[in-house]
Design an enzyme around this catalytic site. Structure first.
Site, PDB file in Angstrom:
ATOM      1  N   THR A  68       0.876  -1.180   0.000  1.00 56.36           N
ATOM      2  CA  THR A  68       0.000   0.000   0.000  1.00 56.36           C
ATOM      3  C   THR A  68       0.909   1.224   0.000  1.00 56.36           C
ATOM      4  OG1 THR A  68      -0.080   0.277   2.395  1.00 56.36           O
ATOM      5  CG2 THR A  68      -1.645  -1.285   1.431  1.00 56.36           C
ATOM      6  N   CYS A  69       0.303   2.406   0.142  1.00 51.78           N
ATOM      7  CA  CYS A  69       1.114   3.631   0.169  1.00 51.78           C
ATOM      8  C   CYS A  69       2.140   3.587   1.289  1.00 51.78           C
ATOM      9  CB  CYS A  69       0.220   4.842   0.415  1.00 51.78           C
ATOM     10  SG  CYS A  69      -1.030   5.074  -0.804  1.00 51.78           S
ATOM     11  N   ASN A  70       1.746   2.993   2.395  1.00 49.48           N
ATOM     12  CA  ASN A  70       2.562   3.103   3.597  1.00 49.48           C
ATOM     13  C   ASN A  70       3.201   1.818   4.069  1.00 49.48           C
ATOM     14  OD1 ASN A  70       2.478   5.817   4.147  1.00 49.48           O
ATOM     15  ND2 ASN A  70       0.441   5.666   5.040  1.00 49.48           N
ATOM     16  N   ARG A  71       2.978   0.733   3.361  1.00 52.74           N
ATOM     17  CA  ARG A  71       3.583  -0.516   3.828  1.00 52.74           C
ATOM     18  C   ARG A  71       3.854  -1.472   2.682  1.00 52.74           C
ATOM     19  NH1 ARG A  71       1.659  -2.303   8.299  1.00 52.74           N
ATOM     20  NH2 ARG A  71       0.390  -0.476   8.712  1.00 52.74           N
ATOM     21  N   SER A 119      -2.323   1.501  11.061  1.00 49.83           N
ATOM     22  CA  SER A 119      -2.307   2.470   9.953  1.00 49.83           C
ATOM     23  C   SER A 119      -1.810   3.826  10.429  1.00 49.83           C
ATOM     24  CB  SER A 119      -3.710   2.648   9.387  1.00 49.83           C
ATOM     25  OG  SER A 119      -4.154   1.456   8.815  1.00 49.83           O
ATOM     26  N   GLU A 161      -8.575   3.685  10.279  1.00 51.77           N
ATOM     27  CA  GLU A 161      -9.109   3.829   8.906  1.00 51.77           C
ATOM     28  C   GLU A 161      -9.499   2.450   8.361  1.00 51.77           C
ATOM     29  OE1 GLU A 161      -7.464   3.046   5.862  1.00 51.77           O
ATOM     30  OE2 GLU A 161      -5.448   2.506   6.494  1.00 51.77           O
ATOM     31  N   GLN A 195      -7.888  -2.863   0.962  1.00 49.04           N
ATOM     32  CA  GLN A 195      -6.617  -3.128   0.268  1.00 49.04           C
ATOM     33  C   GLN A 195      -6.135  -4.551   0.550  1.00 49.04           C
ATOM     34  OE1 GLN A 195      -4.603   0.248   1.965  1.00 49.04           O
ATOM     35  NE2 GLN A 195      -4.591   1.343  -0.001  1.00 49.04           N
ATOM     36  N   GLY A 224      -5.354  11.929 -11.264  1.00 51.50           N
ATOM     37  CA  GLY A 224      -5.199  10.511 -10.934  1.00 51.50           C
ATOM     38  C   GLY A 224      -6.519   9.927 -10.480  1.00 51.50           C
ATOM     39  N   GLY A 280      -6.579   7.437  -7.748  1.00 52.45           N
ATOM     40  CA  GLY A 280      -6.336   6.666  -6.519  1.00 52.45           C
ATOM     41  C   GLY A 280      -7.523   6.774  -5.574  1.00 52.45           C
TER      42      GLY A 280
END
Lengths: 280, 365
Positions: free
Chosen positions: B62-65, B121, B126, B132, B203, B205
């Protein structure tokens, strides 16, 4: 100054200070000072100050702007008037708290130094044009005082958004866009009033028997010129946002600093009764 | 062909490990560097599936992991996974040790449950991560890299996430990123101007789309403009929020006409450098520009945020703001963690007692 009048000036300074500390207390805990609590104290101070200034005007037979004490009191009074007009735009912000802070600072300073109100020659003799010039110029300083506050608020909000600090105090500030817009309006209104004041003054200065000390003329003209230049640059969208806020803040400090040569000249030239350049 | 997973002979534990990295241990720059392109991700999935040491695998990006969960076929699969990570991320062993964490056994279960529940998160609580993870799960199923062990672990994680949402206060007072973005817009433009803002979404997203919906919900006077490399996705969102679409190639030239630009592309490098933003600001010097970069890797060069009257916020900034907005959540989060730890312990016991067989999903052909 009679004792009742002095008491009213003192009470007004105390109330401005109280309003500031009420605001500070709420800001400390991250809340907006409630209008029902802040406004009665703030406007109570204003009413007392108005009565005291009115009495002073009656006593001296002219607008009470004849010495630094009166000028400071008149600046605070003008600041409150402008706040009354502009404040409604910022109903949910900290402008009242900031205004209380500046009003408290200036009025307490003026009452703490009796020398500022020492008996002596009046700054603006009795010439109506010079008095109109002085009154308008000082009123414009109320506008510039509020402009300095909104500029400081702009810089704080800008800092909070750029540094991503959204907590407590910062979230109570008005938006960047509103502050920029009000800064432009206050700058325009103040510069216009100041320019009209300078026109009144210039019509008197042209008289051959009136001697204006060069030093004071220099200080007055630099303050006026500074504001007009900033106004023009802002109108042409050259000086905006943070740089505009810094310029307005520095110009106000400069203008306040010009009170020093005003007082020095008054003491040094007591024989010169009409001195229209003494506006800070 | 099926292969029996060899459980530890001494403890009887299934050889499950998780190697990953997240916003907790890395900067956004590091995460940008570690993010794999869709092609590279597929290559890694293939390599994991084809490894003889790995029976089951699950990859989550994901964006963060970025996390890989595997069930080893013959004992400890960690060295093999590490080797693949070095190869695919093109990093040194030192960097791997510094940026990645490793969890084993029941800790993997707790971790997956916490991730799925949003407790791990950046924006705590969230729910997007749940979606995801489900997408990644479906992808892994289609790809054939899941077996009974990971399938059960992931299903239990989804159930745990649902339980957390309905039985704890973690999601209570949840501030969506969209609402945080609108709040920031209000601090820049003021309440009165909020409905007059011209918003552009670059975009398609998910976070960007949610943010666009939040702006649309405020009743904007101007239609929100959407542009994407995938015109169909842009058109779908435009239809949903009564917006307009524009060709992707056109938006940089019209940047100065917008007050708020939301970036949420999957572009591997920055789409917007400081130069074009400076040029746009010359055409609108008195009006602030709100740039919201919700993409990882970032779409906007950080230098753009240093310009006068330009306010640039990233996903991390919004998440931090949202987390601070939620007071009194700490005890709820701790309570939820404890509940998940109990669930993970029960699942772990269940896995041990069943001595599950993991399917070897490799196709013989």
């Amino acid at each position: 100054m009679d004792s009742l009048e002095r008491l009213m000036f003192l009470e007004s300074a105390v109330l401005y200070t109280a309003a500031f500390f009420i605001g500070l207390g709420y800001v400390w805990i991250g809340r907006k000072p409630p209008t029902w609590l802040l406004w009665p104290v703030l406007w109570g101070a204003f009413v007392l100050q108005s009565i005291a200034l009115w009495n002073r005007g009656l006593a001296i037979g002219s607008c009470p702007i004849g010495n630094p004490f009166e000028i400071l009191q008149f600046v605070v009074w003008s600041l409150m008037i402008i706040y009354g007009i502009v404040g409604s735009v910022f109903r949910r912000s900290l402008l009242g708290f900031f205004t209380a802070g500046m009003a408290a600072g200036l009025s307490v300073f003026s009452v703490l130094y009796p020398a500022l109100d020492a008996p002596g020659e009046r700054l603006f003799g009795g010439d109506s044009r010079v008095e109109a010039h002085a009154a308008l110029a000082i009123f414009s300083y109320g506008s510039f005082g509020l402009l300095a506050l909104t500029s400081a608020m702009y810089l704080l909000q800008n800092f909070s958004l750029k540094r991503k600090r959204f907590e407590g105090f910062f979230r109570l500030l008005p938006s960047i866009f509103e502050l920029e817009r009000v800064n432009g309006r206050l700058l325009g209104a103040g510069s216009l009033m100041f320019s009209i004041a300078m026109l009144f003054g210039a019509s008197a200065w042209l008289e051959p028997d009136l001697q204006v000390p060069v030093r004071k003329l220099f200080f007055a003209l630099t303050a006026w010129f500074g504001y007009v230049v900033v106004w023009v640059l802002r109108s042409r969208q050259i000086l905006l946002a943070g740089r505009l806020a810094w310029a307005c803040l520095m110009l106000f400090f400069w203008s306040m600093a010009t009170l020093v040569p005003v007082e020095q000249s008054r003491v040094a030239h007591p024989e010169n009764p009409v001195d229209s350049q003494h506006v800070p | 062909m099926t292969t029996i997973v060899k459980f530890s002979e001494t403890t009887g534990q299934p050889p499950v490990i998780l190697l990953g990295t997240s916003h907790r241990a890395t900067t956004i720059e590091q995460r940008e560097r570690l993010a794999l392109s869709p092609l590279a991700l597929e290559a890694l999935r293939c390599a994991l599936k084809n490894s003889s040491a790995i029976a089951e695998s699950f990859v989550l990006q994901t964006c963060n992991r970025f996390e890989i969960t595997v069930i080893g076929r013959h004992g400890d699969p960690s060295p093999v996974v590490r080797e693949l990570l070095l190869l695919h991320h093109n990093i040194s062993p030192e960097e791997l040790n510094q940026l990645f964490f490793e969890k084993r056994g029941s800790a993997v279960l707790s971790h997956l449950m916490e991730v799925c529940s949003g407790l791990d998160s950046q924006l705590i609580g969230e729910t997007e991560i749940h979606g995801q993870m489900k997408e990644a799960y479906q992808r892994a199923q289609e790809f054939g890299s899941l077996g009974p062990c990971l399938h059960r672990i992931l299903q239990k994680s989804f159930q745990a996430a649902k339980w957390i949402r309905t039985h704890t206060g973690v999601g209570y007072g949840m501030v969506s990123l969209g609402n945080v973005a609108v709040d920031l817009a209000q601090r820049i433009f003021g309440e009165e101007q909020l409905r007059s803002l011209r918003v552009l979404v670059v975009g398609s997203g998910q976070v960007g789309r949610d943010t666009a919906r939040a702006f649309a919900a405020r009743g904007s006077r101007h239609p929100i403009v959407l542009t994407s490399r995938d015109p169909l996705k842009a058109a779908a969102l435009a239809g949903e929020i009564a917006g307009e679409t524009r060709p992707f190639a056109c938006w940089p030239q019209t940047l100065h006409t917008f007050d708020c630009v939301i970036f949420c592309t999957a572009a591997p490098t920055a789409l917007m450098e400081a130069g074009p933003v400076t040029a746009a600001m010359r055409q609108r010097p008195a009006r602030p520009l709100f740039l919201l970069d919700l993409a990882v890797p970032r779409d906007v060069a950080p230098e753009a945020g240093e310009l006068d009257n330009v306010f640039l916020f990233t996903f991390a900034d919004l998440a931090e703001h949202a987390n601070r907005n939620r007071k009194g959540r700490h005890s709820e989060v701790e309570g939820a963690r404890q509940a998940l730890a109990e669930k993970a312990a029960n699942l772990w016991k269940s896995l041990q007692s069943r001595n599950l067989q993991a399917a070897d999903m490799r196709h013989s052909g």
